[in-house]
Design a protein around this motif. Sequence first.
Motif, PDB file in Angstrom:
ATOM      1  N   PHE A   1       0.814  -1.215   0.000  1.00 29.85           N
ATOM      2  CA  PHE A   1       0.000   0.000   0.000  1.00 29.85           C
ATOM      3  C   PHE A   1       0.848   1.266   0.000  1.00 29.85           C
ATOM      4  N   ASP A   2       1.927   1.257   0.767  1.00 31.24           N
ATOM      5  CA  ASP A   2       2.754   2.456   0.927  1.00 31.24           C
ATOM      6  C   ASP A   2       4.057   2.295   0.160  1.00 31.24           C
ATOM      7  N   GLN A   3       4.156   3.012  -0.946  1.00 26.28           N
ATOM      8  CA  GLN A   3       5.394   3.047  -1.729  1.00 26.28           C
ATOM      9  C   GLN A   3       5.717   4.509  -2.051  1.00 26.28           C
ATOM     10  N   ARG A   4       5.624   5.380  -1.029  1.00 28.42           N
ATOM     11  CA  ARG A   4       5.813   6.807  -1.238  1.00 28.42           C
ATOM     12  C   ARG A   4       7.247   7.155  -1.648  1.00 28.42           C
ATOM     13  N   ASN A   5       8.180   6.299  -1.333  1.00 29.14           N
ATOM     14  CA  ASN A   5       9.543   6.466  -1.841  1.00 29.14           C
ATOM     15  C   ASN A   5      10.132   5.098  -2.097  1.00 29.14           C
ATOM     16  N   GLN A   6      10.654   4.923  -3.299  1.00 28.65           N
ATOM     17  CA  GLN A   6      11.396   3.714  -3.631  1.00 28.65           C
ATOM     18  C   GLN A   6      12.837   4.135  -3.885  1.00 28.65           C
ATOM     19  N   MET A   7      13.745   3.664  -3.041  1.00 31.50           N
ATOM     20  CA  MET A   7      15.154   3.995  -3.185  1.00 31.50           C
ATOM     21  C   MET A   7      15.806   2.971  -4.116  1.00 31.50           C
ATOM     22  N   THR A   8      16.682   3.440  -4.980  1.00 31.58           N
ATOM     23  CA  THR A   8      17.272   2.550  -5.975  1.00 31.58           C
ATOM     24  C   THR A   8      18.785   2.668  -5.983  1.00 31.58           C
ATOM     25  N   GLY A   9      19.442   1.582  -6.348  1.00 33.36           N
ATOM     26  CA  GLY A   9      20.899   1.586  -6.445  1.00 33.36           C
ATOM     27  C   GLY A   9      21.400   0.273  -6.993  1.00 33.36           C
ATOM     28  N   PRO A  10      22.677   0.218  -7.402  1.00 29.35           N
ATOM     29  CA  PRO A  10      23.243  -0.985  -8.012  1.00 29.35           C
ATOM     30  C   PRO A  10      23.298  -2.144  -7.029  1.00 29.35           C
ATOM     31  N   ALA A  11      22.887  -3.306  -7.502  1.00 32.35           N
ATOM     32  CA  ALA A  11      22.817  -4.479  -6.633  1.00 32.35           C
ATOM     33  C   ALA A  11      24.176  -5.020  -6.245  1.00 32.35           C
ATOM     34  N   ASP A  12      25.229  -4.669  -6.994  1.00 31.29           N
ATOM     35  CA  ASP A  12      26.531  -5.262  -6.706  1.00 31.29           C
ATOM     36  C   ASP A  12      27.260  -4.577  -5.555  1.00 31.29           C
TER      37      ASP A  12
ATOM     38  N   HIS B   1      19.419   8.172  -2.587  1.00 30.26           N
ATOM     39  CA  HIS B   1      20.299   8.384  -1.440  1.00 30.26           C
ATOM     40  C   HIS B   1      19.472   8.336  -0.158  1.00 30.26           C
ATOM     41  N   PRO B   2      19.967   7.652   0.890  1.00 30.10           N
ATOM     42  CA  PRO B   2      19.196   7.554   2.144  1.00 30.10           C
ATOM     43  C   PRO B   2      18.785   8.903   2.736  1.00 30.10           C
ATOM     44  N   ASP B   3      19.598   9.945   2.539  1.00 31.55           N
ATOM     45  CA  ASP B   3      19.256  11.249   3.102  1.00 31.55           C
ATOM     46  C   ASP B   3      18.038  11.879   2.430  1.00 31.55           C
ATOM     47  N   GLN B   4      17.620  11.346   1.311  1.00 32.60           N
ATOM     48  CA  GLN B   4      16.479  11.906   0.596  1.00 32.60           C
ATOM     49  C   GLN B   4      15.150  11.286   1.009  1.00 32.60           C
ATOM     50  N   ASN B   5      15.198  10.188   1.752  1.00 34.47           N
ATOM     51  CA  ASN B   5      13.978   9.426   2.012  1.00 34.47           C
ATOM     52  C   ASN B   5      12.907  10.233   2.740  1.00 34.47           C
ATOM     53  N   GLU B   6      13.255  10.849   3.850  1.00 30.19           N
ATOM     54  CA  GLU B   6      12.234  11.512   4.662  1.00 30.19           C
ATOM     55  C   GLU B   6      11.534  12.625   3.898  1.00 30.19           C
ATOM     56  N   ILE B   7      12.309  13.456   3.187  1.00 23.70           N
ATOM     57  CA  ILE B   7      11.703  14.551   2.429  1.00 23.70           C
ATOM     58  C   ILE B   7      10.809  14.002   1.319  1.00 23.70           C
ATOM     59  N   ALA B   8      11.262  12.976   0.641  1.00 25.20           N
ATOM     60  CA  ALA B   8      10.459  12.403  -0.438  1.00 25.20           C
ATOM     61  C   ALA B   8       9.144  11.851   0.097  1.00 25.20           C
ATOM     62  N   VAL B   9       9.214  11.078   1.173  1.00 30.74           N
ATOM     63  CA  VAL B   9       8.020  10.449   1.734  1.00 30.74           C
ATOM     64  C   VAL B   9       6.980  11.482   2.156  1.00 30.74           C
ATOM     65  N   THR B  10       7.444  12.572   2.764  1.00 31.39           N
ATOM     66  CA  THR B  10       6.503  13.545   3.313  1.00 31.39           C
ATOM     67  C   THR B  10       5.798  14.372   2.243  1.00 31.39           C
ATOM     68  N   GLN B  11       6.216  14.287   0.985  1.00 27.25           N
ATOM     69  CA  GLN B  11       5.528  15.035  -0.072  1.00 27.25           C
ATOM     70  C   GLN B  11       4.267  14.334  -0.554  1.00 27.25           C
ATOM     71  N   PHE B  12       4.117  13.054  -0.216  1.00 26.52           N
ATOM     72  CA  PHE B  12       3.000  12.265  -0.723  1.00 26.52           C
ATOM     73  C   PHE B  12       2.030  11.908   0.403  1.00 26.52           C
ATOM     74  N   PRO B  13       0.709  11.963   0.141  1.00 28.38           N
ATOM     75  CA  PRO B  13      -0.262  11.519   1.145  1.00 28.38           C
ATOM     76  C   PRO B  13      -0.069  10.048   1.478  1.00 28.38           C
ATOM     77  N   ALA B  14      -0.246   9.695   2.744  1.00 27.14           N
ATOM     78  CA  ALA B  14      -0.075   8.308   3.178  1.00 27.14           C
ATOM     79  C   ALA B  14      -1.429   7.579   3.117  1.00 27.14           C
ATOM     80  N   PRO B  15      -1.430   6.294   2.795  1.00 32.67           N
ATOM     81  CA  PRO B  15      -0.295   5.537   2.251  1.00 32.67           C
ATOM     82  C   PRO B  15      -0.174   5.684   0.731  1.00 32.67           C
ATOM     83  N   ASN B  16      -1.256   6.175   0.076  1.00 30.98           N
ATOM     84  CA  ASN B  16      -1.240   6.338  -1.377  1.00 30.98           C
ATOM     85  C   ASN B  16      -2.402   7.242  -1.788  1.00 30.98           C
ATOM     86  N   GLN B  17      -2.549   7.438  -3.079  1.00 31.79           N
ATOM     87  CA  GLN B  17      -3.645   8.266  -3.602  1.00 31.79           C
ATOM     88  C   GLN B  17      -4.541   7.466  -4.548  1.00 31.79           C
TER      89      GLN B  17
END
Length: 539
Positions: free
Chosen positions: A98-109, A378-394
Amino acid sequence: MATSSTKSGLSVTPVSLSDRLMPVNAAPSGFNAARDLPAGFLEFLSPLHAALTLRQRALVARREAALQEAHGGKQPNFLPPSVSTMQAWQIELPEWCFDQRNQMTGPADDAELVVKMLNSGAPGVMLDLEDSNANTWEHLTTGIHNVLEALAGRLTFFDKKRDRKVEIRPSKTVLLTRPRGLHLHQAGVLPGELLPASLFDVAMIAYQVDFAALKHPLCFYIPKSESADEALWWRDLFQMVARAKGVPANSIKCMALVEAHPLAFQMEEFAWNLREHILGLNLGRWDYMASLIHFNLENREWVLPDRNTIPHNVAFFQNLRTLMPEICHKHGMLAIGGMTALYPSRDNPELNARALAVLAEDKKNEASCLMDGAWTGHPDQNEIAVTQFPAPNQLAARPKNANTHPDLRPLPTGVGRRTLAGTRAAIRTVIRYRNGSVERPGREPAGRLYGRPGHRPHLPADDCATHETCGLRVGLGRERAGSSPHAGIDPPAFDQELERLQQEGTNVGGEANDEQAAKLREARRLSEEMILRGEFNPA
C-alpha cells in the motif's frame, strides 16, 4: 530502446550484436555452466530458453520496425478501444504494498549501499541489475548474489569507520529487483546461444530463492518495455518459472517502468496483459526523454533544450505524469514518479540545502499529479520524499473529466535554452560516463562517481539513461546542423572537451597519471564513434 536511427548519414541500419562497440555480456574464459552455475539450474533454464528466446528476438525486431516507421513519419499513437481499456477490471493490491511513497534505488553489486538502502526506512528499495549496475559477468553475478542474500535477510557489510559489521534490520520495506532489459543478451551460458538477459536474471534469482521464506512475494521491476505485447512475454516467463518452482502462477509480482515513448500510448493494455502480477507503473523519465529524442530525430521542429535547463514540469513529462495515475488508479495500481537527479551532501550545507529543496519541489509536483510515490537514490532523501506524498497512497484520487488521450509529443518550444555550451556539456557527460565504463564498468559512471556525498554533489546523477540522453542530444545537434557526417560534433569539439575534463581533474580518482589519461582518451574515442554510428544505447 532501439539502437540506431535509420536516416542515411546518421546510421543506415541497426547495429548488429556482433558489430557493437560495447560487447555483449559474456561468461568468462574457462567458465563451465554445469560446474559453475547452481546444480540443476541448466535443467531449469532450458525450457524457458526454448519457449521464450525466439519470441524475445521477434519483439526486439518489432522495436526496430517501430523506430523506422517513426522516422518515416508514422509516430506512435493510442491503440483502438479494447477489453483492456473498456472493461472495469481491477488488480488486488496487497496490503504490504500500500505504501510506496519512496522507492530507493541503487546498483545491486554494492553490498554496503544495498544494506544502507534497506536500513533507510524507505517504503521500497529497488536493487538494480540494469542501468546502474555493470553489464559484466563479475558485477552481474555479484549483484544476483547480493539480491539473494538481501531477500534472505543475510546481507552484511563491514563498516571500516565504525569497525563493525552492519546487518539488515527487520522492516516492512518492500524489496524489488530490476533485471536487465529485453533488448540485452547474455552470452557464454549455453554453448553457441544468446539468452535474453531478462530471462537469465529472473531465472537465476527465482531458481535459488526460497519462496516459502520470503516476507512478501518475489517482486521484479520490468525495464525498457516498448509495447503491450512485451508484457505477455514477461507474464509467460513469470508463470513458467512459478510452475517450475511448484508455486501458484501469480507468486511473482512486478512493477513496470514506462521508459519508451511507444509504451506511453499502451500503458493500460500493458497492465492488462500483466494483471495477475502487476502492482504499478513508474515514469522512468530520463530514459523516456531519450526515447522521445530518438523517435523525433527526423522532426526538425522537435529540438530538446540543454539538459539542465529543462524544468521538471515540462509539458512532455507533465502530460504523461497526469495520464499515468489516471490509468493506474482506474485499475487499483500504484503510480510511481521518477528519480530526482541531484544528490545531497553531508559536507556542504549550502549544496545540501539546494539539492533537498529541488527534491521537495520535484516530489511535491508529482504528488499534485496524483502519483503515489517516486524514486530517490540516497538515504538522506527518504524523509523529504516520503513527506511530499499523502499516506499511504492516492489510489482513491482521480481527476474529474480526465483527458485519456493527451498530447504526449508536445514540441519543447519556449522551454529552457539551446546553446553550444549545452551540447558541449552533453559531450563531456558522454565521455565521463564512458570513462566510468572503461575504469569501473557501469557501476559508478558519472552519477555515483561524481554525485555522491563529497564528490561534487551539485552535479546531476548520471547513469546509463543520462548517457543515452546526452548521446542523442549530441546526435540531435549534429542532425540539425546539417548533413555533413561530422556537422556540429566535429572531432575538435571532442578533443576540446577531453582536454577540459583532463584540466578539471574529473577523471576517475582525480589523478592525471598516464594510465588514467589513456583510459579517458579511449572513452573519448568510444563516445564519438558510438554517436557517429548511432549506437545510442550504451549497454
